[in-house]
Scaffold this active site. Structure first.
Site, PDB file in Angstrom:
ATOM      1  CE  LYS A  57     -31.835  23.475  22.006  1.00  0.00           C
ATOM      2  NZ  LYS A  57     -31.043  24.704  22.105  1.00  0.00           N
TER       3      LYS A  57
HETATM    4  C1  LIG Z   1     -29.818  25.089  21.479  1.00  0.00           C
HETATM    5  C2  LIG Z   1     -29.528  26.525  21.518  1.00  0.00           C
HETATM    6  C3  LIG Z   1     -28.845  27.183  20.468  1.00  0.00           C
HETATM    7  C4  LIG Z   1     -28.336  26.434  19.278  1.00  0.00           C
HETATM    8  O1  LIG Z   1     -29.384  25.959  18.464  1.00  0.00           O
HETATM    9  P1  LIG Z   1     -29.099  24.770  17.428  1.00  0.00           P
HETATM   10  O2  LIG Z   1     -30.435  24.420  16.877  1.00  0.00           O
HETATM   11  O3  LIG Z   1     -28.499  23.653  18.227  1.00  0.00           O
HETATM   12  O4  LIG Z   1     -28.162  25.300  16.406  1.00  0.00           O
HETATM   13  C5  LIG Z   1     -28.665  28.546  20.564  1.00  0.00           C
HETATM   14  N1  LIG Z   1     -29.093  29.249  21.643  1.00  0.00           N
HETATM   15  C6  LIG Z   1     -29.731  28.647  22.665  1.00  0.00           C
HETATM   16  C7  LIG Z   1     -30.142  29.474  23.823  1.00  0.00           C
HETATM   17  C8  LIG Z   1     -29.986  27.280  22.650  1.00  0.00           C
HETATM   18  O5  LIG Z   1     -30.625  26.702  23.675  1.00  0.00           O
END
Ligand SMILES: *Cc1c(COP(=O)(O)O)cnc(C)c1O
Length: 493
Positions: free
Chosen positions: A110
């Site tokens: 993120k």
């Molecule tokens: C948010 C997240 C995901 C999923 O990603 P999306 O974009 O919501 O599909 C997978 N792994 C981790 C560690 C995340 O923080």
């Protein structure tokens, strides 16, 4: 470049507008009116570093930012907050390529988008001459919340309010959020799951009356969730960058196709890879990996999206989602940009909890392959990767790797494949240690972290080390139907 809603609102808005608003007025998501193309040969990109590739890609989408403003945003985002100067290093382990997206300040992918979003948002306000204070509303399944809090911490003329499922995140994830400092940050646990939090936030965005009240008090709402196009576009960059790294290392020839495996929850990360493909990145299959909440996997295999199932808490909590927001953007693409169709499907989902796409749309899902990993498989895969390669992955990356192994077995496809590694194993010490070596008495999280550091031979990342002595600052909790009144209290409106 202009943006329009997936649900048919006829207005076309600039990128600044789309970023600031987050969600379109009709509840739809903003999508580009057309896709830009990567128009220089890939080999010419080999000398470019991460920031230069970021500028090249983002500049094609956010055309109302002048060059120096965008460069500034990029320079401020991808600096020494990242512990690797490559920003997103590609690790070649055996014949796998792990794209490590977790070297940012909060140790999950993120950070790749949320370290630039606050800068884009501020520049958007400037472009549009907006004087209001921007209130960032965020629902999190664990990682977005902390990354957004870090990104917006003490950014002037902004407030950030994060809602997380009180019982649905890992202890480290929770501790990261509730110890957040900064005078403009607010963190609230709700007595529901991520879907409840996301639904609540979306409802507040579409609540005209409430938005008018806020506006009179000089506030405007925006979103740090991946419904915001300002988050998706920066995520395209690392897929292009990793392709260039493969080319540079002569692991692939120019224009050779690759596969990309993405552990998927809200469908943002994999959608960014799909957008990269639409821009001309040579991608064979996009492999969607689900955990036990495998609604997306079923959808890709059958064309039926059915949320009428039990919500499960798993060891990969950031993927514990049943209603994936960004799928709406994919529906828009595979319907040949038909907003009426998308609107009807979204209505079906809201009213009946299920929809089915038509044959034509099903055929267009060919770019994707999907499978899921059970809890047992997720944990045993961490152990297998550790035993085979002496490499430690987190639970989310493990879901991806496990699904990739299933794909290899079923298809014999030996196309070079990138596995999106979305979080540091240090964010989920309990599950990771339990799967590698469960020969211990009850240990605290920080003892587990020490043990993980020993096992993996990796130094404890600084943000985790600092967490142990941090003071808890936020302890608000609320019922899932009381999110709006929490906001009212915080903003005093
Ligand atoms: C948010 C997240 C995901 C999923 O990603 P999306 O974009 O919501 O599909 C997978 N792994 C981790 C560690 C995340 O923080």
């Amino acid at each position: 470049m202009l943006y329009k809603s997936t649900r048919g609102d006829s207005s076309r808005v600039t990128s600044s507008n789309a970023i600031l608003k987050g969600l379109a007025k009709d509840g739809g998501l903003y999508v580009p009116t057309q896709f830009p193309y990567i128009d220089i040969p890939f080999k010419d990109m080999i000398p470019m570093d991460y920031k230069e590739i970021a500028f090249y890609i983002i500049n094609k989408f956010f055309t109302d930012f002048d060059d120096s403003t965008l460069k500034n945003c990029i320079d401020n985002a991808y600096d020494d907050k990242f512990s690797s100067n490559l920003i997103a290093p590609l690790k070649n382990i055996d014949d796998n390529y792990f794209l490590e997206l977790y070297h940012g300040p909060t140790l999950a992918f993120k950070d790749m988008a949320l370290s630039i979003l606050p800068h884009l948002l501020k520049a958007s306000c400037k472009n549009l001459n907006i004087q209001k204070e921007v209130v960032i509303l965020t629902a999190t399944s664990g990682d977005t919340g902390k990354a957004a809090l870090e990104g917006f911490n003490n950014v002037d003329k902004t407030k950030i309010i994060v809602f997380y499922p009180k019982k649905g995140v890992s202890t480290i994830q929770e501790k990261q959020m509730i110890t957040q400092d900064g005078k403009n940050t607010h963190v609230i646990g709700i007595d529901g799951n991520f879907d409840d939090a996301q639904r609540g936030v979306k409802e507040i965005f579409s609540d005209k009356e409430f938005n008018n009240i806020l506006s009179k008090q000089n506030y405007m709402l925006s979103s740090a969730n991946s419904i915001n196009i300002g988050r998706l576009v920066p995520q395209i960059v690392y897929y292009v960058n990793s392709y260039i790294q493969l080319l540079k290392n002569e692991d692939i020839k120019e224009n050779e196709k690759i596969n990309i495996v993405v552990p998927t929850g809200n469908f943002g990360n994999i959608l960014a890879a799909f957008y990269a493909k639409k821009m001309g990145l040579p991608i064979n299959k996009l492999i969607c990996a689900s955990n036990h909440n495998n609604v997306l996997c079923d959808f890709i295999n059958t064309g039926i999206y059915d949320v009428r199932r039990e919500f499960k808490l798993t060891s990969s909590p950031s993927m514990d989602i049943l209603v994936s927001s960004n799928l709406e953007r994919l529906l828009y693409e595979i319907s040949n940009s038909n907003p009426c169709l998308v609107k009807n499907l979204m209505e079906d989902l809201k009213v009946n909890g299920i929809y089915e796409i038509n044959e034509d749309m099903k055929n267009k899902l060919d770019d994707f392959y999907a499978d899921f990993a059970t809890e047992e498989e997720t944990l045993s895969t961490i152990k297998k990767v550790y035993n085979d390669f002496n490499y430690v992955i987190d639970t989310h990356t493990s879901v991806a790797y496990c699904v990739y192994q299933k794909y290899r077995q079923k298809t014999n496809d030996s196309t070079k494949t990138i596995i999106a590694s979305t979080a540091s194993p240090f964010k989920f010490p309990e599950s990771v240690i339990e799967s590698i070596d469960n020969n211990y008495d009850v240990l605290s999280d920080f003892q587990l972290i020490d043990k993980l550091s020993n096992i993996s031979n990796i130094e404890i990342p600084k943000p985790i080390k600092e967490l142990e002595s941090k003071r808890i600052i936020h302890c608000s909790i609320c019922k899932k139907d009381k999110m709006k009144s929490m906001i009212t209290n915080i903003l005093n409106v």
